[in-house]
Design a protein around this motif. Structure first.
Motif, PDB file in Angstrom:
ATOM      1  N   SER A  75     -84.890   3.215  69.072  1.00  0.00           N
ATOM      2  CA  SER A  75     -84.486   3.999  67.557  1.00  0.00           C
ATOM      3  C   SER A  75     -83.764   2.982  66.764  1.00  0.00           C
ATOM      4  O   SER A  75     -83.014   2.129  67.201  1.00  0.00           O
ATOM      5  CB  SER A  75     -83.192   4.906  67.922  1.00  0.00           C
ATOM      6  OG  SER A  75     -82.627   5.307  66.853  1.00  0.00           O
ATOM      7  N   ILE A  86     -81.929   3.199  64.015  1.00  0.00           N
ATOM      8  CA  ILE A  86     -80.730   3.129  63.722  1.00  0.00           C
ATOM      9  C   ILE A  86     -79.717   2.708  64.659  1.00  0.00           C
ATOM     10  O   ILE A  86     -78.785   2.093  64.716  1.00  0.00           O
ATOM     11  CB  ILE A  86     -80.423   4.745  63.329  1.00  0.00           C
ATOM     12  CG1 ILE A  86     -78.787   4.771  62.622  1.00  0.00           C
ATOM     13  CG2 ILE A  86     -80.422   5.586  64.361  1.00  0.00           C
ATOM     14  CD1 ILE A  86     -78.644   4.131  61.524  1.00  0.00           C
ATOM     15  N   VAL A  87     -80.052   2.872  66.069  1.00  0.00           N
ATOM     16  CA  VAL A  87     -79.280   2.416  67.285  1.00  0.00           C
ATOM     17  C   VAL A  87     -79.328   0.926  67.253  1.00  0.00           C
ATOM     18  O   VAL A  87     -78.579   0.114  67.478  1.00  0.00           O
ATOM     19  CB  VAL A  87     -79.743   3.018  68.547  1.00  0.00           C
ATOM     20  CG1 VAL A  87     -79.026   2.260  69.696  1.00  0.00           C
ATOM     21  CG2 VAL A  87     -79.677   4.517  68.553  1.00  0.00           C
ATOM     22  N   ARG A 106     -77.197  -0.386  64.370  1.00  0.00           N
ATOM     23  CA  ARG A 106     -75.678  -0.442  64.841  1.00  0.00           C
ATOM     24  C   ARG A 106     -75.290  -1.761  65.687  1.00  0.00           C
ATOM     25  O   ARG A 106     -74.332  -2.393  65.727  1.00  0.00           O
ATOM     26  CB  ARG A 106     -75.502   0.947  65.620  1.00  0.00           C
ATOM     27  CG  ARG A 106     -75.608   2.012  64.629  1.00  0.00           C
ATOM     28  CD  ARG A 106     -75.526   3.262  65.530  1.00  0.00           C
ATOM     29  NE  ARG A 106     -75.510   4.479  64.814  1.00  0.00           N
ATOM     30  CZ  ARG A 106     -75.937   5.755  65.016  1.00  0.00           C
ATOM     31  NH1 ARG A 106     -76.103   5.931  66.241  1.00  0.00           N
ATOM     32  NH2 ARG A 106     -76.068   6.627  64.179  1.00  0.00           N
ATOM     33  N   ARG A 115     -67.382  10.059  60.482  1.00  0.00           N
ATOM     34  CA  ARG A 115     -68.053  11.374  60.512  1.00  0.00           C
ATOM     35  C   ARG A 115     -67.081  12.489  59.839  1.00  0.00           C
ATOM     36  O   ARG A 115     -66.670  13.212  60.538  1.00  0.00           O
ATOM     37  CB  ARG A 115     -68.935  11.829  61.684  1.00  0.00           C
ATOM     38  CG  ARG A 115     -69.973  10.867  62.142  1.00  0.00           C
ATOM     39  CD  ARG A 115     -70.879  11.303  63.188  1.00  0.00           C
ATOM     40  NE  ARG A 115     -72.017  10.591  63.090  1.00  0.00           N
ATOM     41  CZ  ARG A 115     -73.073  10.599  63.752  1.00  0.00           C
ATOM     42  NH1 ARG A 115     -73.087  11.595  64.842  1.00  0.00           N
ATOM     43  NH2 ARG A 115     -74.034   9.819  63.672  1.00  0.00           N
ATOM     44  N   ARG A 157     -66.303   7.731  65.993  1.00  0.00           N
ATOM     45  CA  ARG A 157     -67.129   7.600  67.054  1.00  0.00           C
ATOM     46  C   ARG A 157     -67.407   6.190  67.437  1.00  0.00           C
ATOM     47  O   ARG A 157     -67.980   5.522  66.437  1.00  0.00           O
ATOM     48  CB  ARG A 157     -68.477   8.508  67.025  1.00  0.00           C
ATOM     49  CG  ARG A 157     -69.654   7.831  67.929  1.00  0.00           C
ATOM     50  CD  ARG A 157     -70.883   8.391  67.214  1.00  0.00           C
ATOM     51  NE  ARG A 157     -71.918   8.070  68.305  1.00  0.00           N
ATOM     52  CZ  ARG A 157     -73.301   8.217  68.186  1.00  0.00           C
ATOM     53  NH1 ARG A 157     -73.673   8.948  67.019  1.00  0.00           N
ATOM     54  NH2 ARG A 157     -74.130   7.979  68.873  1.00  0.00           N
ATOM     55  N   TYR A 166     -74.480   3.962  75.150  1.00  0.00           N
ATOM     56  CA  TYR A 166     -75.579   2.929  74.207  1.00  0.00           C
ATOM     57  C   TYR A 166     -75.595   1.710  74.451  1.00  0.00           C
ATOM     58  O   TYR A 166     -76.236   1.036  73.681  1.00  0.00           O
ATOM     59  CB  TYR A 166     -75.236   3.675  72.664  1.00  0.00           C
ATOM     60  CG  TYR A 166     -75.373   4.891  72.460  1.00  0.00           C
ATOM     61  CD1 TYR A 166     -74.776   6.260  72.972  1.00  0.00           C
ATOM     62  CD2 TYR A 166     -76.514   5.384  71.451  1.00  0.00           C
ATOM     63  CE1 TYR A 166     -75.042   7.302  72.553  1.00  0.00           C
ATOM     64  CE2 TYR A 166     -76.714   6.634  71.129  1.00  0.00           C
ATOM     65  CZ  TYR A 166     -76.077   7.796  71.690  1.00  0.00           C
ATOM     66  OH  TYR A 166     -76.263   9.157  71.253  1.00  0.00           O
ATOM     67  N   ASP A 189     -70.913  11.300  69.665  1.00  0.00           N
ATOM     68  CA  ASP A 189     -72.099  11.815  69.169  1.00  0.00           C
ATOM     69  C   ASP A 189     -72.266  13.405  69.495  1.00  0.00           C
ATOM     70  O   ASP A 189     -72.570  14.153  68.518  1.00  0.00           O
ATOM     71  CB  ASP A 189     -73.359  11.208  70.123  1.00  0.00           C
ATOM     72  CG  ASP A 189     -74.593  11.653  69.563  1.00  0.00           C
ATOM     73  OD1 ASP A 189     -75.006  12.079  68.616  1.00  0.00           O
ATOM     74  OD2 ASP A 189     -75.482  11.779  70.632  1.00  0.00           O
ATOM     75  N   GLU A 214     -75.548   6.999  56.036  1.00  0.00           N
ATOM     76  CA  GLU A 214     -76.541   7.804  56.377  1.00  0.00           C
ATOM     77  C   GLU A 214     -76.218   9.385  56.657  1.00  0.00           C
ATOM     78  O   GLU A 214     -75.163   9.609  57.308  1.00  0.00           O
ATOM     79  CB  GLU A 214     -77.492   7.564  57.714  1.00  0.00           C
ATOM     80  CG  GLU A 214     -76.488   7.326  58.874  1.00  0.00           C
ATOM     81  CD  GLU A 214     -77.271   7.544  60.257  1.00  0.00           C
ATOM     82  OE1 GLU A 214     -78.124   7.963  60.615  1.00  0.00           O
ATOM     83  OE2 GLU A 214     -76.348   6.961  61.360  1.00  0.00           O
TER      84      GLU A 214
HETATM   85  C1  IPM Z   1     -76.695  10.294  65.583  1.00  0.00           C
HETATM   86  C2  IPM Z   1     -78.097  10.462  66.325  1.00  0.00           C
HETATM   87  C3  IPM Z   1     -78.620   9.261  66.716  1.00  0.00           C
HETATM   88  C4  IPM Z   1     -77.617   9.001  68.031  1.00  0.00           C
HETATM   89  C5  IPM Z   1     -80.152   9.230  67.374  1.00  0.00           C
HETATM   90  C6  IPM Z   1     -80.998   9.799  66.360  1.00  0.00           C
HETATM   91  C7  IPM Z   1     -80.373   8.136  68.060  1.00  0.00           C
HETATM   92  O1  IPM Z   1     -77.950  11.439  67.439  1.00  0.00           O
HETATM   93  O2  IPM Z   1     -76.688   9.499  64.717  1.00  0.00           O
HETATM   94  O3  IPM Z   1     -75.875  11.136  65.925  1.00  0.00           O
HETATM   95  O4  IPM Z   1     -77.802   9.266  69.036  1.00  0.00           O
HETATM   96  O5  IPM Z   1     -76.576   8.170  67.542  1.00  0.00           O
END
Ligand code: IPM
Ligand code: MG
Length: 372
Positions: free
Chosen positions: A96, A98-99, A102, A112, A134, A141, A268, A297
């Motif tokens: 992913s 986005i992961v 990060r 959030r 978070r 992760y 999450d 995002e």
């Molecule tokens: C979030 C999403 C992501 C996560 C996914 C898309 C990898 O669920 O940003 O909360 O698990 O962090």
């Protein structure tokens, strides 16, 4: 030269729709910025075997912050099958983007906010004003995972912890393991971010959401760290609630809570619950914040079936742009944008499909612009 350089990462599917309207809103606000496009997402996975190409990483190293739309990801086999033939069978693994962002930029704080705007027909209850912090790079992760579990790893674990003996009779191929790793620094950083925010925004409590009665070492470290950090914030109460009970309390009395803080996976999960209390993914904004870079995002996905239909609710994206403005220190513009969004919701004339109406994505943005 513009005052800010902002990385522009639409990504996949409806990410493109909501980013297009975000741009119009930022222009209407008069933000003095230059926007630099970055390639990211499924298209680049298919063609290049990399959903986050190095050129995008280089670009992000040169900007103040970035806005990000959405990403499509599929299970392992489908990812492999989607690659251009030349790249198949090479052992490329989809991760992913986005992961990865990060991790790469150490965007350790995920912010959030979940606020029930007055007049939103989707509010679960009125008066909800929650903000989830978070931890964004550690925990489950961390990416330290095994399947099969190598013998050396098993031996070392058994040497240090007799509980591992329970799996003696299980073959390595039949064992999978994902490590939940917390560092004291990581815990302290997210807890401090939560308390700082509570102090700056007038919240009376910070609730640390973990499970130290069972997951003693990791959740325990988080809670012990929270007790230490709380001493620096005498005006703010620290509440300690287990993740399971928290889900129950959030459904029962969501108005009682203010700032919540948790580790990566629990955060999450609980942040999706909080998002649904205030209208769901169409309202869920977020910031991934590091010391050098921050990426904002909406937390909804790419919803490929709605791509290009000008249909989805852009408010999650616009609220993420609001977080970006706050982070840039443009607090006047940020509150102007939030007030415009609040006014549109309160008036009740513009309602996207998720809110039971037929207002289009672009028309929702027009409504917000008209309120600026
Ligand atoms: C979030 C999403 C992501 C996560 C996914 C898309 C990898 O669920 O940003 O909360 O698990 O962090
Ligand atoms: Mg999530």
């Amino acid at each position: 030269m513009a005052k800010y350089r902002i990385g522009w990462l639409p990504g996949d599917g409806v990410g493109n729709d909501v980013m297009a309207v975000a741009r119009r809103v930022l222009d209407a606000l008069g933000l003095d910025a230059e926007y630099i496009h970055g390639d990211i997402g499924w298209e680049f996975w298919k063609a290049e075997g990399d959903a986050l190409p190095q050129r995008t990483i280089d670009m992000l190293n040169s900007v103040d912050c970035a806005l990000f739309g959405a990403i499509t990801s599929l299970p392992k086999e489908e990812c492999e099958a989607a690659l251009v033939p030349e790249l198949q069978g090479k052992g490329l693994i989809y991760r992913s983007p986005i992961v990865r962002l990060r991790q790469l930029f150490n965007l350790a704080t995920n912010l959030r906010p979940c606020k029930a705007f007055k007049g939103n027909p989707l509010n679960y209850k009125d008066g909800i004003d929650l903000v989830v912090f978070r931890e964004n790079t550690e925990g489950l992760y961390s990416g330290v995972e095994y399947h099969p579990v190598p013998d050396e790893v098993r031996d070392v674990l058994k040497k240090h912890n007799k509980n591992m003996g329970k799996y003696d009779a299980v073959a390595g191929e039949d064992l999978a393991m994902s490590c939940r790793i917390f560092s004291r620094g990581g815990c302290e950083s997210i807890i401090r971010a939560a308390f700082d925010y509570a102090q700056q925004h007038g919240y009376k409590s910070v609730t640390v959401v973990e499970k130290p009665n069972v997951v003693r070492e990791t959740s325990g470290l988080m809670v012990r760290t929270a007790r230490e950090v709380a001493k620096d914030f005498p005006g703010i109460e620290l509440w300690e609630t287990n993740i399971d009970a928290m889900c129950m309390w959030l459904v029962k009395n969501p108005q009682d809570y203010g700032v919540l803080v948790s580790s990566n996976m629990f955060g999450d999960i609980v942040s999706d619950l909080c998002a649904q209390l205030v209208g769901g993914l169409g309202f869920a904004s977020s910031g991934n914040i590091g010391t050098k870079l921050a990426v904002f995002e909406p937390t909804h996905g790419s919803a490929p079936k709605y791509e290009g239909m000008d249909k989805v609710n852009p408010l999650a994206m616009l609220l993420s742009a609001k977080l970006m403005l706050d982070w840039l220190g443009e607090s006047e513009l940020a509150s102007k944008l939030e007030q415009a969004i609040a006014a549109v919701i309160a008036k009740g004339e513009a309602r996207t499909y998720d809110m039971g109406g037929s207002t289009k994505c672009s028309e929702m943005a027009d409504a917000v612009i008209a309120e600026l």
